[in-house]
Design a protein around this motif. Structure first.
Motif, mmCIF file in Angstrom:
data_model
loop_
_atom_site.group_PDB
_atom_site.id
_atom_site.type_symbol
_atom_site.label_atom_id
_atom_site.label_comp_id
_atom_site.label_asym_id
_atom_site.label_seq_id
_atom_site.Cartn_x
_atom_site.Cartn_y
_atom_site.Cartn_z
ATOM 1 N N GLN A 1 -87.232 -1.158 -28.405
ATOM 2 C CA GLN A 1 -87.453 -2.158 -29.439
ATOM 3 C C GLN A 1 -86.109 -2.614 -29.987
ATOM 4 O O GLN A 1 -85.278 -1.790 -30.392
ATOM 5 C CB GLN A 1 -88.302 -1.583 -30.572
ATOM 6 C CG GLN A 1 -88.642 -2.600 -31.622
ATOM 7 C CD GLN A 1 -89.578 -2.012 -32.667
ATOM 8 O OE1 GLN A 1 -90.027 -0.875 -32.566
ATOM 9 N NE2 GLN A 1 -89.871 -2.795 -33.677
ATOM 10 N N ALA A 2 -85.913 -3.926 -29.971
ATOM 11 C CA ALA A 2 -84.692 -4.480 -30.556
ATOM 12 C C ALA A 2 -84.716 -4.233 -32.055
ATOM 13 O O ALA A 2 -85.764 -4.320 -32.699
ATOM 14 C CB ALA A 2 -84.596 -5.974 -30.258
ATOM 15 N N SER A 3 -83.542 -3.912 -32.594
ATOM 16 C CA SER A 3 -83.416 -3.727 -34.036
ATOM 17 C C SER A 3 -82.114 -4.382 -34.479
ATOM 18 O O SER A 3 -81.310 -4.799 -33.654
ATOM 19 C CB SER A 3 -83.420 -2.235 -34.394
ATOM 20 O OG SER A 3 -82.172 -1.652 -34.096
ATOM 21 N N THR A 4 -81.903 -4.458 -35.772
ATOM 22 C CA THR A 4 -80.666 -5.054 -36.278
ATOM 23 C C THR A 4 -79.441 -4.240 -35.866
ATOM 24 O O THR A 4 -78.347 -4.770 -35.810
ATOM 25 C CB THR A 4 -80.703 -5.181 -37.819
ATOM 26 O OG1 THR A 4 -80.953 -3.881 -38.371
ATOM 27 C CG2 THR A 4 -81.780 -6.150 -38.260
ATOM 28 N N ASP A 5 -79.640 -2.961 -35.552
ATOM 29 C CA ASP A 5 -78.543 -2.084 -35.132
ATOM 30 C C ASP A 5 -78.423 -1.959 -33.617
ATOM 31 O O ASP A 5 -77.602 -1.189 -33.137
ATOM 32 C CB ASP A 5 -78.724 -0.688 -35.728
ATOM 33 C CG ASP A 5 -78.618 -0.699 -37.239
ATOM 34 O OD1 ASP A 5 -77.821 -1.489 -37.772
ATOM 35 O OD2 ASP A 5 -79.349 0.081 -37.877
ATOM 36 N N GLY A 6 -79.235 -2.667 -32.867
ATOM 37 C CA GLY A 6 -79.192 -2.578 -31.410
ATOM 38 C C GLY A 6 -80.571 -2.365 -30.837
ATOM 39 O O GLY A 6 -81.420 -3.245 -30.873
#
Length: 155
Positions: A98-103
């Motif tokens: 899952q893409a997240s703001t941290d990668g």
């Protein structure tokens, strides 16, 4: 049936982490300590839906072979590898990305069972769950190092 989950945060794009996770070479380099190698089926490159690979490795002083297939694959969010022949009564490893703001948040969900009935249940409880969890953590640390270095070099 034993089940465990491992969650790893990786500072790299989800597509890169997903693709790296399906690389035979990345897998074998992450399992160097057990001398794991692909000996049949797809033995190099990127695995895709329907591919089979036979892995040979040494665990607990014994050489083992496990043939798995990629039974589900939706790039870049999910794939499953399942044992079709080998030492386990069941091996089902779901890989979630899952893409997240941290990668990327990479989540492994592993369901497995040893053979040999009640003896296998004791092996699961006493040894296998801890050993298999350590192997997945080791693999994930390797994927994290490879993909984060690649992302830094690209950026």
């Amino acid at each position: 049936m034993p089940r465990f989950e491992v969650v790893t945060l990786i500072q790299a794009p989800v597509e890169v982490v997903f693709d790296t996770s399906l690389s035979v070479e990345t897998h074998t380099s992450s399992m160097r300590a057990s001398r794991e190698r692909a000996v049949a089926g797809v033995t190099s490159g990127q695995l895709t839906l329907g591919d089979q690979v036979t892995w040979q490795a040494r665990h607990f002083g014994i050489s083992w072979r496990l043939t798995s297939t990629i039974s589900a694959c939706t790039r870049p969010s999910f794939f499953v590898d399942e044992q079709v022949a080998g030492p386990f009564r069941r091996w089902h490893h779901a890989h979630h990305f899952q893409a997240s703001t941290d990668g990327t948040v990479m989540r492994d969900v592993v369901d497995f069972a040893a053979p040999y009935g009640l003896l296998g249940v004791f092996a699961d409880l006493l040894v296998l769950r801890r050993h298999m969890t350590r192997l997945i953590i080791l693999r994930n640390q390797h994927i994290k190092a490879v993909t984060e270095a690649s992302a830094q070099n690209a950026g």
